[in-house]
Write a protein that holds these residues in place. Structure first.
Motif, PDB file in Angstrom:
ATOM      1  N   THR B  91       0.828  -1.215   0.000  1.00  0.00           N
ATOM      2  CA  THR B  91       0.000   0.000   0.000  1.00  0.00           C
ATOM      3  C   THR B  91       0.861   1.263   0.000  1.00  0.00           C
ATOM      4  N   ASP B  92       2.097   1.156   0.485  1.00  0.00           N
ATOM      5  CA  ASP B  92       2.966   2.330   0.512  1.00  0.00           C
ATOM      6  C   ASP B  92       4.383   1.892   0.185  1.00  0.00           C
ATOM      7  N   ILE B  93       4.789   2.103  -1.040  1.00  0.00           N
ATOM      8  CA  ILE B  93       6.060   1.529  -1.481  1.00  0.00           C
ATOM      9  C   ILE B  93       7.266   2.170  -0.801  1.00  0.00           C
ATOM     10  N   MET B  94       7.201   3.468  -0.503  1.00  0.00           N
ATOM     11  CA  MET B  94       8.373   4.091   0.114  1.00  0.00           C
ATOM     12  C   MET B  94       8.612   3.542   1.512  1.00  0.00           C
ATOM     13  N   ALA B  95       7.533   3.339   2.259  1.00  0.00           N
ATOM     14  CA  ALA B  95       7.687   2.787   3.612  1.00  0.00           C
ATOM     15  C   ALA B  95       8.187   1.346   3.531  1.00  0.00           C
ATOM     16  N   TYR B  97       9.840  -0.059   1.064  1.00  0.00           N
ATOM     17  CA  TYR B  97      11.231  -0.030   0.565  1.00  0.00           C
ATOM     18  C   TYR B  97      12.199   0.313   1.700  1.00  0.00           C
ATOM     19  N   GLU B  98      11.872   1.345   2.477  1.00  0.00           N
ATOM     20  CA  GLU B  98      12.751   1.745   3.588  1.00  0.00           C
ATOM     21  C   GLU B  98      12.888   0.614   4.602  1.00  0.00           C
ATOM     22  N   GLU B  99      11.766  -0.058   4.883  1.00  0.00           N
ATOM     23  CA  GLU B  99      11.811  -1.135   5.881  1.00  0.00           C
ATOM     24  C   GLU B  99      12.658  -2.309   5.375  1.00  0.00           C
ATOM     25  N   LYS B 101      14.914  -2.348   3.057  1.00  0.00           N
ATOM     26  CA  LYS B 101      16.319  -1.949   2.923  1.00  0.00           C
ATOM     27  C   LYS B 101      16.998  -1.972   4.301  1.00  0.00           C
ATOM     28  N   SER B 102      16.283  -1.497   5.318  1.00  0.00           N
ATOM     29  CA  SER B 102      16.885  -1.478   6.660  1.00  0.00           C
ATOM     30  C   SER B 102      17.112  -2.892   7.188  1.00  0.00           C
ATOM     31  N   LYS B 103      16.392  -3.869   6.620  1.00  0.00           N
ATOM     32  CA  LYS B 103      16.584  -5.261   7.046  1.00  0.00           C
ATOM     33  C   LYS B 103      17.610  -5.985   6.166  1.00  0.00           C
ATOM     34  N   PRO B 110      15.658   1.027  -7.319  1.00  0.00           N
ATOM     35  CA  PRO B 110      14.901   1.725  -6.272  1.00  0.00           C
ATOM     36  C   PRO B 110      13.501   2.093  -6.778  1.00  0.00           C
ATOM     37  N   PRO B 111      12.613   2.520  -5.883  1.00  0.00           N
ATOM     38  CA  PRO B 111      11.262   2.888  -6.340  1.00  0.00           C
ATOM     39  C   PRO B 111      11.309   3.908  -7.477  1.00  0.00           C
ATOM     40  N   THR B 118       4.297   2.723  -8.968  1.00  0.00           N
ATOM     41  CA  THR B 118       5.694   2.891  -8.573  1.00  0.00           C
ATOM     42  C   THR B 118       6.258   1.511  -8.268  1.00  0.00           C
TER      43      THR B 118
END
Lengths: 153, 140
Positions: B91-95, B97-99, B101-103, B110-111, B118
């Motif tokens: 539902t929210d690609i930036m969130a 993606y960030e999560e 990536k942090s894992k 990237p998006p 996206t």
């Protein structure tokens, strides 16, 4: 093409803070979390923080905390742990509120869920092939051809 | 009349590592994890929003399906990133993606805004690649 071309720095900062808050809940859901300390830390008002969190995850931070606790309760019950032990392990203080919230999310009481999972555990250890579609089991060599044909008839 | 897809295979190089990747990094749930023999187990995972659909994390091994040579070739192709397996939507690609990536999830794109939404591309721990997409409403 780099993401920064699409998202300004404040927007990236916002996403990172919201994701950090979500990951904090994922890691500390068993504890008595002060949810809105995260808003203060990110220099957001509580109202703004809750609204933005909900925009991203479709749940408020509190609703998300309950969701994570229940998801983890399901995992622990699947391993055979007792309902009372699970209730405590995932951070609920009262069994009655745990049972109520569990039923609201899963549709059945934790004790019913536990007994179904225990039956599944038994099936898994005693007759694991009953959990596998035989077309796959045959191709991987886990059943003989005759068994495969018998089960297909 | 076909009504649903219930199972699909993703060939993986190591089931323990795949289990960690698909559950602890991607956030999928284990549906069945049952040992079958000393080398392989029936391991399926699924998304919270799609009950009844199981992804079989299948170990590449010698079987009726694959000779030893075929299994060796398949392993090499997976490692090389030959196979694009599917699209995960969010539902929210930036969130997301960030999560991820942090894992430590490896992104190969990237998006990026596309005409359908996206999209980012990432690899699993074996080398299979996926699209992570937030689709525009008309495509959902």
């Amino acid at each position: 093409m780099d993401q920064e071309q699409h998202y300004s720095y404040p927007r990236l900062y916002f996403y990172r803070r919201i994701v950090q808050a979500k990951l904090f809940i994922d890691q500390h859901y068993t504890e008595n979390i002060e949810l809105y300390g995260m808003a203060d830390e990110a220099h957001y008002s509580r109202f703004h923080f809750i609204r933005k969190f909900k925009e991203v995850y479709q749940r408020t931070p509190h609703q998300y905390l309950i969701f994570v606790r229940i998801e983890n309760a399901m995992k622990l019950l699947s391993s055979g742990m007792s309902v009372a032990a699970v209730c405590e392990a995932v951070g609920f203080e009262e069994l009655s509120s745990f049972s109520r919230l569990f039923k609201r999310r899963v549709g059945i009481n934790p004790s019913v869920y536990l007994s179904r999972q225990q039956a599944l555990l038994k099936q898994k250890s005693e007759s694991p092939l009953t959990l596998v579609p035989h077309c796959f089991a045959y191709q991987y060599g886990w059943v003989k051809k005759e068994q495969f044909q018998t089960n297909e008839q | 009349m076909i009504t649903r897809l219930t199972h699909m295979n993703i060939y993986v190089l190591d089931q323990d590592s795949a289990l960690d990747f698909y559950t602890n990094k991607l956030g999928l749930k284990v549906i069945i994890d049952a040992p079958m023999n000393k080398d392989a187990r029936w391991l399926t995972v699924g998304t919270a929003g799609q009950p009844g659909f199981e992804i079989n994390l299948t170990l590449v091994h010698e079987s009726l399906l694959h000779s030893r040579d075929t299994a060796d070739v398949l392993r090499e192709l997976i490692k090389k990133g030959t196979f694009g397996v599917g699209i995960f939507t969010c539902t929210d690609i930036m969130a997301t993606y960030e999560e991820l990536k942090s894992k430590g999830v490896e992104f190969i794109k990237p998006p990026t805004k596309e005409f359908y939404g996206t999209e980012a591309l990432f690899k699993d721990d074996s080398g299979n690649w996926f699209s992570l997409a937030q689709l525009t409403p008309v495509n959902v």
